[in-house]
Design an enzyme around this catalytic site. Structure first.
Site, PDB file in Angstrom:
ATOM      1  N   ASP A   1     -57.162  28.745 -22.808  1.00  0.00           N
ATOM      2  CA  ASP A   1     -55.843  28.569 -23.411  1.00  0.00           C
ATOM      3  C   ASP A   1     -55.477  27.097 -23.591  1.00  0.00           C
ATOM      4  OD1 ASP A   1     -55.812  28.720 -20.542  1.00  0.00           O
ATOM      5  OD2 ASP A   1     -53.636  28.936 -20.544  1.00  0.00           O
ATOM      6  N   HIS A   2     -56.357  26.200 -23.150  1.00  0.00           N
ATOM      7  CA  HIS A   2     -56.068  24.768 -23.295  1.00  0.00           C
ATOM      8  C   HIS A   2     -57.029  24.048 -24.237  1.00  0.00           C
ATOM      9  CE1 HIS A   2     -52.913  24.600 -20.161  1.00  0.00           C
ATOM     10  NE2 HIS A   2     -53.510  25.735 -19.820  1.00  0.00           N
TER      11      HIS A   2
ATOM     12  N   ASP B   1     -51.589  22.536 -15.767  1.00  0.00           N
ATOM     13  CA  ASP B   1     -51.788  23.693 -14.892  1.00  0.00           C
ATOM     14  C   ASP B   1     -52.031  23.168 -13.491  1.00  0.00           C
ATOM     15  OD1 ASP B   1     -51.938  25.123 -17.315  1.00  0.00           O
ATOM     16  OD2 ASP B   1     -53.430  26.505 -16.525  1.00  0.00           O
TER      17      ASP B   1
ATOM     18  N   HIS C   1     -60.030  25.907 -19.179  1.00  0.00           N
ATOM     19  CA  HIS C   1     -59.560  27.276 -19.402  1.00  0.00           C
ATOM     20  C   HIS C   1     -59.235  27.392 -20.889  1.00  0.00           C
ATOM     21  CE1 HIS C   1     -58.440  28.121 -14.942  1.00  0.00           C
ATOM     22  NE2 HIS C   1     -59.637  28.582 -15.246  1.00  0.00           N
TER      23      HIS C   1
ATOM     24  N   HIS D   1     -55.894  22.647  -9.826  1.00  0.00           N
ATOM     25  CA  HIS D   1     -55.959  23.968 -10.433  1.00  0.00           C
ATOM     26  C   HIS D   1     -57.240  24.662  -9.966  1.00  0.00           C
ATOM     27  CE1 HIS D   1     -54.523  26.992 -13.073  1.00  0.00           C
ATOM     28  NE2 HIS D   1     -55.420  26.837 -14.005  1.00  0.00           N
TER      29      HIS D   1
END
Lengths: 303, 303
Positions: B66-67, B212, B64, B142
């Protein structure tokens, strides 16, 4: 009509001193375009109070990371924040592949349409013409394929000259025709010339964006007579050889170009991380072209 | 020995309030590892005075944006800043493809070796063991494949007890053997026990990173008894259903996990953009696990 550009970042390859990579917001009559999208652009948009979901068009000059690495994050955030409107992205064809690969691995199916249009660096192309402005891409000369962009307001219709028309017995329903240049004939046969009932609109303004290029005359015809020219000025002229090696321009060369193509104002950016103080770049450009400004983050320039 | 983690970002999917996406620097005896690398990480490294080229290892939890969206920019800047040392990147196999595609289009041939190791989310794996620490990945649960990481210091040798040994006639050349537990026999045949000549080293500390994940016991065995646990706590518990839907955890659940796996300290992060004020998340976690702290940007936590 509003026609202005706000700088979100203007540092070259490596970010430093809190200066961000290239990104600009162009506001043309409240339609927002993003020009290049360096890493962190979504945070810069927030910092300068732009709602990302108001951006309609994105124009990416080339696929060096400092000009596009913020785009996938921005696209994702638009998705997460419920965007419904189409987003139009213009850039080199590889950009689509880069976006798609990352959406694939994050298993993201965008809730809005991302309409991608591949730019070509082999000649000038009109990319769009809507009711507010026209955008043309043209090749500039960098280490990898790269395009500049010219944004030109649409020619507005003249305004009705209220002082003159108020004394006449012309039905208001005719005003739109008069603005389009159609003369009005009253019931007695008297002709009122449209040109005498209106005030001409201002000439359309234009903005040219030249992100990364070596000094060459090849693209000058495309940016001739623009009102505002953003041109990269990565180095001081004492580094003119380094500029040529890295396919970049010096501040002095940017000023020379501004003179040669007869622009009203020059905005220089894409500053090398070697310059903490940008004043010498500005000073150098002003020796040849007085109406130069630095593309400083957060500043807005009317076109 | 220094063993500490500095938070560079801890906001979840969309950045807000100047809060950045997930990224942390782990310093283990002056060897730097980067754990996740959200957009803007290279600027955050500068802000908190880390030289990017000192980073030896990068661990990415999942794909993802944002990582990991800051990674290609960081890799490029390392290249432009003259890095020579190998960089070891651990992450899902797709990450290599994403990096390679972007280096391909920017026509960048890195001047250093990027050694990529694909993580697998189907079980625990020891990823590395150097003279300072060992790193193990393990699956967390996740929406897409995702791994947590445990970083554990190597057990140090005991130190020589100077107070005791100085009074004895033991050649200094034997000290390294004594530290390794080998007894010393003097010329008269007298035996000095290594255990009596040394002070045991501290027990090795460990740090677990769970970026996450939905609330599930499946990975608890891997993080049992760690000294410091970073665990996502995206939502307050009043949003426990939303947390489950989005494969995330609440602050209360993070605290429950910290209790269940018997950690010393809990660090919560990955805050939803809906929380401008993070205090309620901290308060909620503390109701079950007092030794909780917020993963605030710029803060360093000793492990």
């Amino acid at each position: 009509m509003r026609f202005e550009v706000t700088i979100l970042g203007s540092n070259s390859a490596t970010p430093l001193y809190g200066r961000h990579h290239t990104a600009q917001v162009l506001n043309c009559n409240d339609v927002l375009s993003l020009i290049d999208c360096g890493e962190g652009t979504q945070l810069q948009l927030q910092r300068y109070n732009f709602k990302a979901n108001r951006i309609k068009y994105v124009f990416i000059s080339h696929l060096h990371g400092d000009h596009y690495l913020g785009l996938v994050g921005l696209i994702s955030s638009m998705h997460l924040n419920g965007r419904k409107e189409d987003l139009y992205v213009f850039g080199p064809s590889g950009l689509k592949e880069i976006i798609d690969l990352q959406l694939h691995y994050s298993e993201t199916q965008l809730r809005y349409n991302l309409v991608f249009h591949a730019t070509k660096a082999d000649g000038a192309r009109q990319l769009l013409a809507d009711s507010n402005f026209e955008v043309t891409s043209f090749p500039i000369s960098h280490r990898i394929p790269c395009t500049g962009y010219v944004f030109k307001e649409k020619q507005r219709l003249p305004r009705i000259n209220k002082e003159i028309i108020e004394g006449l017995d012309i039905p208001i329903g005719y005003y739109p025709l008069i603005k389009k240049g159609i003369d009005y004939t009253d019931p007695s046969g008297k002709i009122y010339k449209a040109s005498e009932l209106t005030i001409p609109a201002a000439l359309p303004k234009s903005y040219a964006f030249c992100s990364d290029t070596i000094y060459t005359e090849s693209y000058w015809p495309y940016i001739k007579d623009v009102d505002l020219l953003y041109h990269e000025a990565t180095f001081l002229h004492e580094m003119v050889d380094r500029a040529a090696e890295t396919f970049h321009t010096t501040a002095l060369q940017a000023a020379e170009i501004a003179n040669a193509v007869n622009v009203n104002k020059l905005l220089i950016g894409h500053f090398s991380a070697r310059y903490k103080d940008l004043q010498p770049l500005l000073d150098e450009s002003k020796t040849l072209f007085a109406n130069t400004a630095l593309a400083i983050e957060g500043q807005t320039f009317e076109i």
